[in-house]
Motif scaffolding. Structure first.
Motif, PDB file in Angstrom:
ATOM      1  N   LYS A   1      10.383   2.370  -7.970  1.00 34.64           N
ATOM      2  CA  LYS A   1      10.525   1.524  -6.778  1.00 34.64           C
ATOM      3  C   LYS A   1      11.776   1.910  -5.987  1.00 34.64           C
ATOM      4  O   LYS A   1      11.737   1.991  -4.763  1.00 34.64           O
ATOM      5  CB  LYS A   1      10.584   0.051  -7.152  1.00 34.64           C
ATOM      6  N   LYS A   2      12.866   2.190  -6.700  1.00 35.24           N
ATOM      7  CA  LYS A   2      14.096   2.598  -6.014  1.00 35.24           C
ATOM      8  C   LYS A   2      13.882   3.922  -5.283  1.00 35.24           C
ATOM      9  O   LYS A   2      14.308   4.082  -4.134  1.00 35.24           O
ATOM     10  CB  LYS A   2      15.253   2.717  -7.004  1.00 35.24           C
ATOM     11  N   ILE A   3      13.204   4.862  -5.920  1.00 37.99           N
ATOM     12  CA  ILE A   3      12.931   6.151  -5.281  1.00 37.99           C
ATOM     13  C   ILE A   3      12.075   5.933  -4.036  1.00 37.99           C
ATOM     14  O   ILE A   3      12.341   6.504  -2.976  1.00 37.99           O
ATOM     15  CB  ILE A   3      12.239   7.120  -6.267  1.00 37.99           C
TER      16      ILE A   3
ATOM     17  N   LEU B   1      12.920   6.801  -0.182  1.00 37.40           N
ATOM     18  CA  LEU B   1      12.079   7.737   0.565  1.00 37.40           C
ATOM     19  C   LEU B   1      11.529   7.139   1.849  1.00 37.40           C
ATOM     20  O   LEU B   1      11.285   7.859   2.814  1.00 37.40           O
ATOM     21  CB  LEU B   1      10.918   8.234  -0.313  1.00 37.40           C
ATOM     22  N   VAL B   2      11.324   5.827   1.862  1.00 37.40           N
ATOM     23  CA  VAL B   2      10.822   5.162   3.066  1.00 37.40           C
ATOM     24  C   VAL B   2      11.794   5.377   4.226  1.00 37.40           C
ATOM     25  O   VAL B   2      11.375   5.491   5.374  1.00 37.40           O
ATOM     26  CB  VAL B   2      10.570   3.659   2.794  1.00 37.40           C
ATOM     27  N   LEU B   3      13.068   5.482   3.906  1.00 38.80           N
ATOM     28  CA  LEU B   3      14.096   5.662   4.929  1.00 38.80           C
ATOM     29  C   LEU B   3      14.199   7.102   5.416  1.00 38.80           C
ATOM     30  O   LEU B   3      14.874   7.377   6.396  1.00 38.80           O
ATOM     31  CB  LEU B   3      15.454   5.204   4.391  1.00 38.80           C
TER      32      LEU B   3
ATOM     33  N   GLN C   1       7.328  12.594   3.619  1.00 40.36           N
ATOM     34  CA  GLN C   1       6.029  11.964   3.395  1.00 40.36           C
ATOM     35  C   GLN C   1       5.317  12.456   2.134  1.00 40.36           C
ATOM     36  O   GLN C   1       4.700  11.666   1.434  1.00 40.36           O
ATOM     37  CB  GLN C   1       5.125  12.157   4.623  1.00 40.36           C
ATOM     38  N   GLU C   2       5.396  13.747   1.852  1.00 41.57           N
ATOM     39  CA  GLU C   2       4.728  14.282   0.663  1.00 41.57           C
ATOM     40  C   GLU C   2       5.327  13.704  -0.612  1.00 41.57           C
ATOM     41  O   GLU C   2       4.601  13.331  -1.531  1.00 41.57           O
ATOM     42  CB  GLU C   2       4.784  15.812   0.637  1.00 41.57           C
ATOM     43  N   GLU C   3       6.645  13.638  -0.651  1.00 36.81           N
ATOM     44  CA  GLU C   3       7.314  13.065  -1.822  1.00 36.81           C
ATOM     45  C   GLU C   3       7.002  11.577  -1.943  1.00 36.81           C
ATOM     46  O   GLU C   3       6.789  11.069  -3.043  1.00 36.81           O
ATOM     47  CB  GLU C   3       8.826  13.292  -1.718  1.00 36.81           C
TER      48      GLU C   3
ATOM     49  N   LYS D   1       4.248  10.085  -0.935  1.00 36.84           N
ATOM     50  CA  LYS D   1       2.866   9.986  -1.442  1.00 36.84           C
ATOM     51  C   LYS D   1       2.834  10.168  -2.952  1.00 36.84           C
ATOM     52  O   LYS D   1       2.134   9.452  -3.666  1.00 36.84           O
ATOM     53  CB  LYS D   1       1.978  11.048  -0.791  1.00 36.84           C
ATOM     54  N   LYS D   2       3.603  11.137  -3.433  1.00 37.98           N
ATOM     55  CA  LYS D   2       3.656  11.411  -4.874  1.00 37.98           C
ATOM     56  C   LYS D   2       4.198  10.197  -5.632  1.00 37.98           C
ATOM     57  O   LYS D   2       3.641   9.793  -6.655  1.00 37.98           O
ATOM     58  CB  LYS D   2       4.542  12.625  -5.121  1.00 37.98           C
ATOM     59  N   GLN D   3       5.258   9.605  -5.107  1.00 31.83           N
ATOM     60  CA  GLN D   3       5.865   8.450  -5.779  1.00 31.83           C
ATOM     61  C   GLN D   3       4.951   7.223  -5.715  1.00 31.83           C
ATOM     62  O   GLN D   3       4.910   6.433  -6.660  1.00 31.83           O
ATOM     63  CB  GLN D   3       7.237   8.142  -5.185  1.00 31.83           C
ATOM     64  N   LEU D   4       4.215   7.074  -4.627  1.00 38.10           N
ATOM     65  CA  LEU D   4       3.261   5.963  -4.534  1.00 38.10           C
ATOM     66  C   LEU D   4       2.124   6.142  -5.534  1.00 38.10           C
ATOM     67  O   LEU D   4       1.649   5.168  -6.133  1.00 38.10           O
ATOM     68  CB  LEU D   4       2.726   5.830  -3.108  1.00 38.10           C
TER      69      LEU D   4
END
Length: 85
Positions: free
Chosen positions: A10-12, A16-18, A22-24, A26-29
């Motif tokens: 969640k922290k990552i 990343l939202v900030l 986008q690719e990273e 998507k991977k974290q989601l």
């Protein structure tokens, strides 16, 4: 143990939202959706599981030890209470 991984993920994601990565993101989601199943590490092959731990920021030694804990018999018993093992 999964709770700690979810918090790290969640922290990552929040970081990343900030950014415009986008690719990273998507991977974290995708990892977040996998972690919703608390037994996911018993269902994933070892390479995929280790890749997830790498993407969560663990180095090689940490991720292998963590993988062993996540797939230990003690963890297995938590999810299979009341069954004949």
């Amino acid at each position: 143990m999964i709770k700690t991984l979810k918090e790290k993920n969640k922290k990552i994601i929040d970081d990343l939202v900030l950014t415009n990565k986008q690719e990273e993101l998507k991977k974290q989601l995708l990892i977040a959706s996998m972690l919703e199943d608390e037994q996911c590490f018993f269902k994933l092959d070892m390479n995929t599981a280790l890749s997830i731990l790498t993407n969560l920021g663990f180095d090689n030694d940490e991720r292998l030890n963590l993988y062993k804990k996540l797939t230990s018999f003690e963890e297995f018993k938590k999810f299979n209470k009341g069954t004949n093992l």
